[in-house]
Motif scaffolding. Sequence first.
Motif, PDB file in Angstrom:
ATOM      1  N   HIS A   1      17.911  32.550 -96.086  1.00 17.42           N
ATOM      2  CA  HIS A   1      16.622  31.728 -95.660  1.00 17.42           C
ATOM      3  C   HIS A   1      15.360  32.713 -95.800  1.00 17.42           C
ATOM      4  O   HIS A   1      15.031  33.322 -94.949  1.00 17.42           O
ATOM      5  CB  HIS A   1      16.653  30.989 -94.458  1.00 17.42           C
ATOM      6  N   PHE A   2      14.853  32.651 -97.130  1.00 17.73           N
ATOM      7  CA  PHE A   2      13.588  33.677 -97.277  1.00 17.73           C
ATOM      8  C   PHE A   2      12.716  33.499 -96.131  1.00 17.73           C
ATOM      9  O   PHE A   2      12.223  34.529 -95.521  1.00 17.73           O
ATOM     10  CB  PHE A   2      13.123  33.448 -98.778  1.00 17.73           C
ATOM     11  N   ASN A   3      12.223  32.319 -95.830  1.00 21.36           N
ATOM     12  CA  ASN A   3      11.105  32.204 -94.997  1.00 21.36           C
ATOM     13  C   ASN A   3      11.447  32.759 -93.508  1.00 21.36           C
ATOM     14  O   ASN A   3      10.576  32.590 -92.812  1.00 21.36           O
ATOM     15  CB  ASN A   3      10.723  30.571 -95.086  1.00 21.36           C
ATOM     16  N   LYS A   4      12.700  32.573 -93.227  1.00 24.09           N
ATOM     17  CA  LYS A   4      13.190  33.122 -91.951  1.00 24.09           C
ATOM     18  C   LYS A   4      13.374  34.556 -91.908  1.00 24.09           C
ATOM     19  O   LYS A   4      13.765  35.219 -90.713  1.00 24.09           O
ATOM     20  CB  LYS A   4      14.254  32.229 -91.434  1.00 24.09           C
ATOM     21  N   SER A   5      12.805  35.406 -92.903  1.00 30.78           N
ATOM     22  CA  SER A   5      13.287  36.681 -92.835  1.00 30.78           C
ATOM     23  C   SER A   5      11.931  37.422 -92.493  1.00 30.78           C
ATOM     24  O   SER A   5      10.701  36.978 -92.806  1.00 30.78           O
ATOM     25  CB  SER A   5      13.750  37.138 -94.194  1.00 30.78           C
TER      26      SER A   5
ATOM     27  N   HIS B   1       8.987  40.502 -93.301  1.00 34.03           N
ATOM     28  CA  HIS B   1       8.488  40.953 -94.490  1.00 34.03           C
ATOM     29  C   HIS B   1       9.247  42.039 -95.111  1.00 34.03           C
ATOM     30  O   HIS B   1       9.619  41.978 -96.208  1.00 34.03           O
ATOM     31  CB  HIS B   1       6.927  41.454 -94.168  1.00 34.03           C
ATOM     32  N   GLU B   2       9.657  43.210 -94.343  1.00 35.43           N
ATOM     33  CA  GLU B   2      10.427  44.065 -94.945  1.00 35.43           C
ATOM     34  C   GLU B   2      11.590  43.754 -95.493  1.00 35.43           C
ATOM     35  O   GLU B   2      12.106  44.445 -96.452  1.00 35.43           O
ATOM     36  CB  GLU B   2      10.565  45.384 -93.864  1.00 35.43           C
ATOM     37  N   GLN B   3      12.261  42.807 -94.702  1.00 39.31           N
ATOM     38  CA  GLN B   3      13.391  42.231 -95.322  1.00 39.31           C
ATOM     39  C   GLN B   3      13.297  41.437 -96.439  1.00 39.31           C
ATOM     40  O   GLN B   3      14.119  41.596 -97.388  1.00 39.31           O
ATOM     41  CB  GLN B   3      14.212  41.259 -94.253  1.00 39.31           C
ATOM     42  N   LYS B   4      12.313  40.830 -96.616  1.00 44.19           N
ATOM     43  CA  LYS B   4      11.910  39.983 -97.877  1.00 44.19           C
ATOM     44  C   LYS B   4      11.817  40.923 -99.345  1.00 44.19           C
ATOM     45  O   LYS B   4      12.224  40.637-100.132  1.00 44.19           O
ATOM     46  CB  LYS B   4      10.648  38.968 -97.668  1.00 44.19           C
TER      47      LYS B   4
END
Length: 281
Positions: free
Chosen positions: A67-71, A73-76
């Motif tokens: 789930h991109f939005n639950k990550s 910034h550095e994980q994205k």
Amino acid sequence: MSVSKFYAYIDEAGDEGFGKLKTARCGGQSRWFALGAILVSDQNDKCLPQWRDEALQIFENKKRDLHFNKSKHEQKVALARLLAEKPFGISVICSDKIEITNLRADLYAKYKEKGHLYNYLTRFLLERLTTACANKAKLSGTQAQLEVTFSRRAGTDYSVMRDYLFLMRDGKEKLPPVRSVDWSVLNPEDIKVENHSKRAGLQLADVVTSATYAGLEPNLYGDVETRYARSFARRFLKEGNSLSNCGVTVVPRKSAQKDIPTDLITELERCAGPRSPDPRR
């Protein structure tokens, strides 16, 4: 004639509604609504679970799906960098709801009808996906066939969407379209709807769509984040050497001339360069 099979996985980012829209000074619904897809060949479709599992290794808490939005910034950033190396194509349709509110009253009223904006963006997206598949198959002298899977979302009547696609296929629209879905590539009966957690392709579609959306939707401070989408620059579909109106399409058309979408597309064009799409895709 032999067949080249392709698969597309579709997800969305942002709010579809036209309530109080978010501004730099106050919260509300998103200004932008995006519908995006990853496109893979039959061979690479089998690799999607492996690619998803590789991406999950970024997270220490052993997440079971992306789930991109639950990550963070550095994980994205890490997700985008990792997945950008995988051979898939990207197409995202981005609607500027502020510009839609400035359309004629009758057109604006139509967009506000339940499901209309989603189905309208679906049409744009399928036009570009089927064209890309047909062009790819033509290079090998084969007939393209596309299977599409949507991420299930509450409030969407997929039977209505299929009826809309059959209406287009049968040429029963009141106004002829500027472009058209290539119906030799897609049969509306081949459209599926699955839960996000069940299909790796849908999770990757979530990543690329949300990454593109982040480059358009201003936060409460008026800033956008284009870094994630820049990582995927070489993956966006192109017509010739341009990804505008193919890999990234902005609607209404006049919105494409505004600062935010122009800045994003210019950055993506610069990062992608003149390189042709990955031949393995």
